[in-house]
Each structure stands twice: as C-alpha cells, then as structure tokens.
Design a protein around this motif. Structure first.
Motif, short mmCIF file in Angstrom:
data_model
loop_
_atom_site.label_atom_id
_atom_site.label_comp_id
_atom_site.label_asym_id
_atom_site.label_seq_id
_atom_site.Cartn_x
_atom_site.Cartn_y
_atom_site.Cartn_z
N PHE B 159 4.00 -8.38 13.00
CA PHE B 159 4.89 -7.94 14.06
C PHE B 159 5.91 -6.93 13.54
O PHE B 159 6.20 -5.92 14.18
CB PHE B 159 5.59 -9.16 14.66
CG PHE B 159 6.73 -8.80 15.55
CD1 PHE B 159 6.51 -8.14 16.75
CD2 PHE B 159 8.03 -9.11 15.20
CE1 PHE B 159 7.56 -7.80 17.57
CE2 PHE B 159 9.08 -8.77 16.02
CZ PHE B 159 8.84 -8.10 17.21
N LEU B 160 6.44 -7.23 12.34
CA LEU B 160 7.43 -6.35 11.75
C LEU B 160 6.90 -4.93 11.64
O LEU B 160 7.55 -3.95 12.02
CB LEU B 160 7.75 -6.87 10.35
CG LEU B 160 9.21 -6.98 10.02
CD1 LEU B 160 9.58 -8.44 9.93
CD2 LEU B 160 9.48 -6.31 8.72
N HIS B 161 5.70 -4.85 11.11
CA HIS B 161 5.07 -3.54 10.91
C HIS B 161 4.85 -2.83 12.24
O HIS B 161 5.22 -1.67 12.42
CB HIS B 161 3.75 -3.74 10.17
CG HIS B 161 2.95 -2.48 10.06
ND1 HIS B 161 1.92 -2.20 10.92
CD2 HIS B 161 3.07 -1.42 9.23
CE1 HIS B 161 1.42 -1.02 10.62
NE2 HIS B 161 2.09 -0.52 9.60
N ASN B 162 4.28 -3.56 13.19
CA ASN B 162 3.99 -2.95 14.49
C ASN B 162 5.24 -2.45 15.17
O ASN B 162 5.27 -1.37 15.76
CB ASN B 162 3.31 -3.96 15.40
CG ASN B 162 1.84 -4.09 15.04
OD1 ASN B 162 1.30 -3.25 14.34
ND2 ASN B 162 1.23 -5.17 15.49
N ALA B 163 6.29 -3.29 15.11
CA ALA B 163 7.52 -2.92 15.81
C ALA B 163 8.08 -1.62 15.24
O ALA B 163 8.43 -0.70 15.99
CB ALA B 163 8.54 -4.05 15.69
N LEU B 164 8.13 -1.55 13.91
CA LEU B 164 8.68 -0.34 13.30
C LEU B 164 7.80 0.87 13.63
O LEU B 164 8.31 1.97 13.89
CB LEU B 164 8.82 -0.54 11.80
CG LEU B 164 9.97 -1.48 11.43
CD1 LEU B 164 9.97 -1.77 9.94
CD2 LEU B 164 11.30 -0.88 11.85
N ALA B 165 6.48 0.67 13.63
CA ALA B 165 5.58 1.78 13.93
C ALA B 165 5.81 2.29 15.35
O ALA B 165 5.86 3.50 15.60
CB ALA B 165 4.13 1.33 13.74
N VAL B 166 5.97 1.35 16.28
CA VAL B 166 6.19 1.74 17.68
C VAL B 166 7.47 2.53 17.82
O VAL B 166 7.52 3.58 18.48
CB VAL B 166 6.24 0.48 18.56
CG1 VAL B 166 6.84 0.81 19.90
CG2 VAL B 166 4.87 -0.10 18.73
#
Lengths: 121, 360, 491
Positions: B159-166
C-alpha cells in the motif's frame, strides 16, 4: 449475483467451537487494567480536580433540592397563591407548570459551564 | 492379600477432602503472597496441618498472614532469619520454619507452631508450587498483552508503495489533488504509527478507512464506490486498534483489484443489544471458502488457484481475527461469508463494553 | 378506523428508519464522520427524550391529573428534574467509564461478576415494572380506537414490539427514538393547540377555575392519605433520583462522543422534556371540563385519546383522535422497545451463560412475561406503576452509580448489601401497597411511594457496609479516571 454460488459462512476453528458450545468459560486472557502509573504530582492534580468536581456536584444537588422541596413547600404552605391570578392563571398553577422548568434548566446550564471550566483549567 | 490392599488404600472421603483443601489453597494464593487470599490460605493450612499457629511470611516486613494465636515478633524474626540464611528448615521448638523456594528463588517462608515435620516440608513444597503457578498465570496474561501489541496490524509495504506512486503521478497533472492525497497519506501514517494505547474508537477507525480509501480511489480512477452506514451509537465504541482498516484493505486488494469494471464496498455498523456489529461487504471476486477457512485456522495459504495473487492474501484477516479472539474471547472471532464470484462479507461482532478495553 | 391507519403508518415509518434509516452516505463527500459527529448530540438528546417520554407521560399524566388534580404535574417536574441530577452526577463520568449498561459499570468499578449478575436481576425488575404500564396503555388505546378487547390490545402490542425488534427495528436506535420524540411532541402538541382554540371561551375559563377542592391544590396526594406534602416529596425523590438510575436511559449516553458532550446532551434533554410536558397539562385541564365522566368510570388514563372527540365532533374529531392515538402508540413503541432491549441485554449478556447472546429469544421471553403481567393490571394507574419502577431505580442503581462515581470507599460488600436492601424494600413496599390498605396517614404514602425511606436506607446500607470493609487499592484510580478530562474533552 445471478448464478453465482451462495456465500458460505466461515470462522476460525476456535470461534466455531466457541459458538457451538452451550456455555462460555468465565475466563479472561488479557490482564485486567492495572492502576495507572502516573507520578505523584499527576495523582495529586487528579485528586484536586475530583474534589472540585465533587463540591460542584454537591452544590448543584443542593440547589436542585432547594428548588424542588422549596417550591412544593411554598405551594403547600402559601395557599394564598391559589387565590391570586395572573394572565387568567392561578399563580400557584403557573409556578408549578411554568416556573419549574426554566429554573431546572438554569441550574443544569450553570453546572455544566462550571464543570467544563474546572476541566479546562 | 486382598485384605492388605484394602488396608493400604486410604479412606476415600478423606483423600477427596484433602485434595479439595489443596485446590482451595491454590485458588487462595492465585494473586501471590501479597494477594487477598493469603489470610484464608493460612487458615486452611492450619486446619490441614492441625497446627496451633501457621504464619506465611514474605522476605521482609511483618508476616503476610497469621492464623491462630500470634507469635512473638522477635522470636519469629529470628526463626525466619535462620531459615532464610541456611535455606533449609529451621527449628526453634515449638516453632518450625520452612523456606518457600519458588522457581529456584527464595521468596518467603511458612512458619508453624506444633506440626509434624514430614507433613510440613510437603506442604511447603505445595505452597511454593501454588506461588509459582500464580506467577506463571500473571506472566501468561502479560504475554497475551505483549502478543496483542506485536500483532497490531502493520502498514503494508504494498500500500505504501502504491500510495506514493499514485501521488507522484499526479504532482504535475493535478497538483491540488496530489496535495489533498498527500495530506490524507500523512493522516493515515500518523494514525497507523500512533503508539498510544491498544484501542481506538470506531469513529477513529472509520477515519483511517476513509483516508485509506481516498488514496485507493485515486489509483482506481474513481471506479470504486464506498457506502458508509453507521448508527451513531456505535461510533464511540472502543475496539482494538486497526481492526476495520485491514478488512477494507483485504476487500480492495483481493476482492476489487482482480475484478474488471467498477466495484463497491459498503461499511455498516449498528447496535445489537449489548453488542456492536460492523460489516464490511464488497462485490468483488470472492474467496474459496476452504481457502478462507485455512487462513483463519492460521495455516499458511497455499498458492492454489483460489488465491489469485497468492502471498499475503488473507494474512491481514487472520491477524485481525486473532486479535479479536485474544481481546474478547474465542466466540467473538471474525465471521467471513464468501464464495468465488459472489463477493465477500466480513462481520465483526464485539461487546460494546469490555473491562479493560478503553480507547486511549 | 382512522386511528388504526395512523398507528399502522407510524409503525411502518419507524420500522423503515430502524432498519434502513442509518444515514447512507457516499464517501465522495469526504467529511461524513465530521458531519455525523456534529449531528449526533442533537439526535442523542432527542433519542433520550424519545425513549424516556413514555405512556406515563402521554396518557398517564393527563389521566392522573384528571383523577387527582393539578398536583399530579409534580410527576412531570420530577421526570425533568432527574436530568439535572443526571447532568451533574452521572452523564460525564459514566461516559468516561466506557460502560454501556449499569451492570457494565458495576463490573468496571467493582470488578465483580456477582454484582454484575445482581445488577442484571435488578434491571429485569425495573424493566418489567416499567413495561407493564406501557402495555396497559397500548391495550387501552387500541381498545378505544378499534374496539378490540383489552387483552387483545396487550397481546398485539407485545407481538408488535417483539417483531419490530427481531426484524432489526432497533438497529439504529438513536434515529428511531429521535423520530419518536418528534412524533410524540407534534401529535400531542398540535391537537392540544387545536383543542384550546376550539374549546371556546367559557370552557377555557372553566378549565382555569381555581376552587377550594382538593383538585386545585398544587400538591399531589397518594391514595387519599391526607399527607400531600409528604406524598409530593416522596414522588419528587423517586422521579428525580429514579431518572439517574434508569438502565435503559443511562445506556443512551454511551452514544455521546465524549463526557463533555454527554453532559450537554443531558441539558438538551431538560429542554426537550420541558417543552413536551407543557401539553399533557392541557388535556388534563380540558378533560376536567369535558370528560368528567371518566373519573367515575375509572378509565382516566384514556382522557388524552377521548378528549378530541368530545370537543370536536365529526370528521375532524376522529382525525384528531387518530393523531393523538398514534402519538400515544409512538410513546408505547419507543419506550417499550428501549425497555425490552435493555431487559434482553441483561438477560442474554449478563445472566445467561450461552456463548452467543440470544438477543431475539431474550426479547421474546421478556415481552411474554410483560404481557402476562399486564393482563391483570388494567386497573393500575399508569403513573403509579411507573412511579414504582422509578422508586426501585432510585433505591438501587442511583446509590450504586452516585457512590461508585463520587466515593472511592465503595466496596463490593457495600454495593451488594445496598442493592439487595434497596430492591427488596422498594418492591416489597409496592407489593404491600397493592395487597393492603392501611387507611389514611403517612404509612400509606410510605408504601405507595416508598422512595422517601428506601432511597436513604439504600444509601445508608451501602455506606455503612462499605466502611466496615476496605476498598481495593485500585479503587481510587478507578474513581479518579471517571473525572479526568481526557485529550478529547477539549473538543
């Protein structure tokens, strides 16, 4: 949802057994709340706050008792109030029906404001 | 021959009586020597030994419990000192003191006036074992609490990764949205890293769910719909920290992500008498019930076809389930209603009040 | 028939709110939570008032006033004054304890499963004493609007409430009860104003006529004791302190987000009750002019429903009757579902050892007992029976909560002894007053409304027995935490 399989109820085995059991054991795994570990200073402050709130509550209760018992005593003692009328109402009825509620509200509002003031300090 | 056996066999009623007393002494000592039951334990020991006086003493200070006519202070102090120094039974007629050695450590003494020696050492061993048992019991509940803290849901790296990517993807195209998302992200992090207390209110939990979903919706280009139905009376109920969010996260990642087209999640909460019920339902791809059962039973999920993206699927649910059971008891574990292709409903049903469960 | 229709519509509306009415909000408007937290205190106060304003207030108050005189309004004053005591003594600390029910609080403060069970038993006693007059009211109203026999009405009412709870009608209790407060207020107030206007000048003058009869005396009396001041004080003590200990009302404060909000909610309830209680008096005053026949017939509790038809004959009259009947039914429905939920909670959660609380079963069982008790209770005045429920609450839970919150010295033994003495004394006196008739004098007052002696007695027993023992060391912290403003209190 048409054609999709019906949902099945699933739980962990422990929960399944616990739910089918007729009796529940009265045990509790977690430790019960241990007394707080705050220092003496905080404890003293909490005590002082408690005592102030208690004095306030006693005062409010006194005022409430005075209003209720005083008003009923007054109406019981002073029968003359029944013979005087105001706006067509006998004064004693007016006191009973109209005066008590606003006074109750005043006592309650004063209490809440004082209690919140004590908490803010 | 038969006759002798019968004579050796002790009186049944007497055995039962003695065993009952022993059990009761154990129960009396369940809070240790300093607990409430010490005086009662001393009285029972006196009756069991048929002694004149029984004294339970700690390592220092006045005796914890005295049953029968009290001893002279100096007399007792000397006797105890002797027993502690030599770590063996001390005799000063008519007194006898036996040190209590709990888990290899000296922790007190049992002093008796007028009692048989042989019985005495056996009884002292018994008391020591009860005290050991009490210490273990306390340790067990401490372990349960520690377990609860370690189990506290951890933020998933995925989730951490996805959120930052978004957020990163929007910085140029839609800086305003990126800023709100970043704020949401900060809120979410602060909540999930907060170390205060083991419990939060349902309202706080929902706030975390909301910020989490805002971020997910940005990823899904808003093709995800959320409905929240909450009776106001359950909002202030205290529940273990991060219980709802992992369930929602599971619904998004394993229910909606693999599903083509729009999806919806609904979170609803209501009161059911003294219980508070929270339901998280999605119309995603669902789960194989056998797989769900395995996850909740704590077995490592197999990489079978039922778990489309394998790996961590359901680990969040198993964790939530275990914490609920630790806090409220086995009967309050998660209930999952699911089937492949039919979506999933996860139900949390917990008492509104449980001694010790207080938000912050 | 219009009456039945109105009642049916009301029932359907409250079911819809109960099952689906939890506000559905899309998350596209991000601040759902902020909004719901802001809305909640208002709804919370309305829900408490809605649950609290029972048939005793809608039907019983006007009925008792018609029968015994203007002094009966002291009941209403006491019912309202209770919330001053709640705001000052209980609301905030109870919220901080996190306890949902009174048994929960006993568990929090004394840590004893035995007292928890004892409390649950007392919950049952109070709830049944309170349910009987509600069911009686429903039976009487249904009899009036549709002509069904009394027992049919009672059985029907019991089934309706049970079914509505079983179907999820109390899932969002706050909204249902809040809705019912509005219904009760409107359905009593609007016809009342209409009736005042239509009664005519002469009747209005007549209604306000003060004479030397006992009816006009601004004190109430019980069973013709001839001790009006003592009776008034005993009723005031019971109603004021009883409100502090009513289990089904106390649990509604759990909805407040913080202790400070809970206190303010209690103040809000005072306003809502004060507004409401202006109107039953109208029915009592007009009833004295238009329906004096009810006093002879003994059915004074029906005055609220009968009166509109007497003043406004014809179509409008029956519409008004239907409205009032629906209001009375709302009072019955909201209070008795609240009572049954509290009762079933105690029965299934605290007393039964079944692994899952069987809430529906407990609701059905509780309703069944209440119906059976109500069948022979037709002649009992609604307000008198409710007065007993208040007396029991005042002599058991009120001391438990007040001492538990404000005195660290309370011990398990003290609480147990006080609760036992309080419940036995209060129910014993009520029973004695039904079975015996000691004639005029102070004794009849002390039996008919025992609060004057049972409340001090329960407090005394709790304090004295507690002083004999020693409270556990953690007691002080448990008490202090009830008064510590948390970080959230600053909101």
């Amino acid at each position: 949802m048409s054609g999709a399989p019906r949902r099945v109820r699933v739980t962990s085995p422990q929960t399944r057994i616990a739910l089918s059991r007729r009796h529940r054991p009265a045990q509790h795994l977690l430790p019960l709340p241990v007394p707080g570990s705050e220092g003496d200073e905080e404890l003293a402050a909490a005590r002082a706050l408690f005592h102030r709130q208690r004095r306030l509550a006693a005062r409010t209760l006194g005022a409430l008792g005075l209003l209720l018992f005083g008003l009923s005593g007054l109406l019981g003692g002073l029968t003359v109030l029944g013979r005087v009328t105001a706006w067509g109402f006998p004064v004693s009825w007016l006191l009973l029906m109209g005066a008590s509620y606003p006074l109750l509200l005043v006592i309650a509002v004063l209490h809440v404001r004082a209690a919140e003031r004590i908490e803010r300090e | 021959m038969l006759d002798r056996m019968r004579r050796e066999r002790p009186d049944e009623a007497k055995t039962a009586r003695v065993l009952t007393v022993v059990q009761k002494i154990d129960a009396d000592l369940q809070d240790g020597l300093g607990g409430r039951g010490a005086a009662s334990a001393a009285r029972r020991l006196r009756r069991l030994l048929g002694a004149e006086t029984v004294v339970l003493a700690g390592l220092d200070g006045p005796p914890v419990a005295v049953a029968g006519p009290g001893p002279q202070e100096e007399e007792l102090a000397g006797l105890l000192a002797q027993a502690y120094e030599q770590a063996t039974t001390a005799h000063r007629p008519p007194w006898t003191a036996v040190p209590l050695i709990v888990a290899g450590e000296l922790s007190g003494a049992l002093a008796v006036r007028g009692g048989a020696d042989a019985e005495l050492s056996a009884v002292a061993a018994l008391v020591a074992r009860s005290l050991d048992h009490a210490a273990l019991r306390r340790a067990r509940s401490r372990i349960a609490q520690a377990d609860l803290r370690t189990l506290r849901a951890q933020i998933s790296p995925h989730f951490l990764h996805n959120a930052l990517a978004v957020i990163g993807a929007r910085i140029r195209t839609d800086p305003d949205r990126a800023r709100t998302l970043l704020n949401d992200f900060a809120d979410y992090l602060r909540y999930s890293f907060s170390t205060q207390g083991d419990y939060a209110t349902v309202a706080d939990e929902l706030q975390a769910v909301q910020t989490y979903l805002e971020l997910q919706r940005a990823r899904f280009d808003d093709r995800m719909e959320l409905t929240v139905r909450m009776a106001p009376e359950v909002l202030p109920v205290a529940i273990p920290f991060l219980v709802i969010q992992p369930i929602v996260e599971n619904a998004v990642r394993h229910g909606l992500e693999p599903k083509p087209g729009p999806g919806s999640i609904s979170v609803s909460g209501f009161g059911e008498g003294p219980l508070c019920v929270i339901e998280v339902e999605d119309d995603g791809v669902g789960m194989d019930p056998a797989f769900a059962r395995a996850v909740l039973a704590g077995e490592r999920p197999r990489k079978a076809g039922a778990a489309p993206d394998g790996g961590r699927n359901g680990v969040g649910l198993a964790n939530v389930d275990q914490r609920l059971r630790t806090v409220y008891g086995s009967e309050y574990g998660l209930v999952i209603e699911t089937a492949p292709g039919s979506g999933t409903k996860v139900v949390v049903r917990v008492p509104r009040f449980m001694r010790g469960v207080v938000a912050n | 028939m219009t009456g039945l229709l109105a009642i049916g519509l009301l029932f359907a509306a409250s079911m819809a709110i109960g099952v689906y009415g939890v506000r559905a909000t899309r998350l596209t408007t991000p601040d759902f939570l902020v909004a719901s937290r802001r809305v909640a205190p208002g709804w919370n106060a309305m829900a408490i008032a809605g649950e609290y304003v029972s048939a005793a207030s809608v039907l019983g108050l006007a009925g008792l006033m018609l029968k015994n005189g203007i002094g009966s309004l002291w009941y209403a004053v006491g019912f309202t004054a209770g919330y001053v005591a709640v705001a000052a003594l209980v609301a905030g600390p109870m919220r901080r304890s996190g306890a949902y029910t009174v048994p929960d609080f006993a568990d929090y403060r004394l840590g004893s499963q035995t007292i928890r069970k004892l409390c649950a038993v007392i919950v049952l006693v109070i709830m049944w004493l309170y349910l009987v007059p509600q069911f009686k009211g429903a039976g009487v109203v249904l009899h009036l609007v549709s002509g069904t026999p009394y027992w049919v009405g009672v059985v029907l009412a019991g089934s309706v409430v049970t079914a509505s709870i079983a179907a999820g009608g109390m899932r969002s209790a706050t909204y249902v009860q809040g809705f019912h407060y509005v219904v009760k207020l409107l359905f009593i107030a609007v016809p009342a104003i209409f009736l005042i206007v239509h009664a005519g000048d002469d009747a209005r003058q007549e209604a306000l006529r003060m004479d030397v009869s006992e009816w006009s005396r601004p004190l109430l009396d019980l069973e013709g004791s001839g001790q009006p001041l003592l009776a008034t004080w005993s009723v005031l003590l019971a109603t004021t302190l009883g409100a502090v200990g009513l289990p089904h009302v106390i649990m509604r404060f759990h909805t407040s987000a913080t202790a400070a909000v809970a206190r303010r909610v209690a103040v809000g309830v005072i306003v809502l009750l004060g507004v409401f209680y202006l109107f039953p008096a109208v029915y009592g005053l007009l009833g004295r002019v238009f329906t004096p026949g009810l006093v002879r017939g003994g059915d004074t509790d029906t005055v609220t429903v009968v009166l509109p038809g007497e003043i406004v004959p014809g179509g409008w009259g029956s519409v008004l009757t239907a409205i009032v009947a629906a209001g009375a039914f709302a009072a019955f429905l909201s209070t008795s579902s609240g009572l049954l939920m509290a009762l079933a909670g105690g029965l299934s959660h605290d007393l039964s050892r079944a692994s899952v609380p069987r809430l529906r079963l407990a609701v059905a069982a509780g309703a069944l007992v209440a119906v059976l008790l109500s069948l022979p209770a037709r002649s009992v005045d609604i307000n008198v029976a409710v007065g007993w429920a208040f007396a029991v609450a005042a002599s058991t839970f009120c001391p438990l909560l007040v001492l538990g919150i404000w005195w660290r010295g309370l011990t398990r033994a003290g609480a147990t002894a006080g609760l036992a003495v309080g419940v036995l004394a209060a129910t014993g006196a009520a029973l004695a007053s039904v079975l015996t008739d000691p004639g005029p004098g102070w004794l009849v007052v002390l039996l008919a409304q025992p609060a004057a002696w049972t409340v001090p007695l329960a407090f005394m027993v709790m304090i004295v027995v507690s002083l004999l023992g020693r409270p556990p060391e953690w007691a002080e912290r448990a008490v202090l935490r009830l008064h510590a403003p948390g970080p959230a209190a600053a909101e």
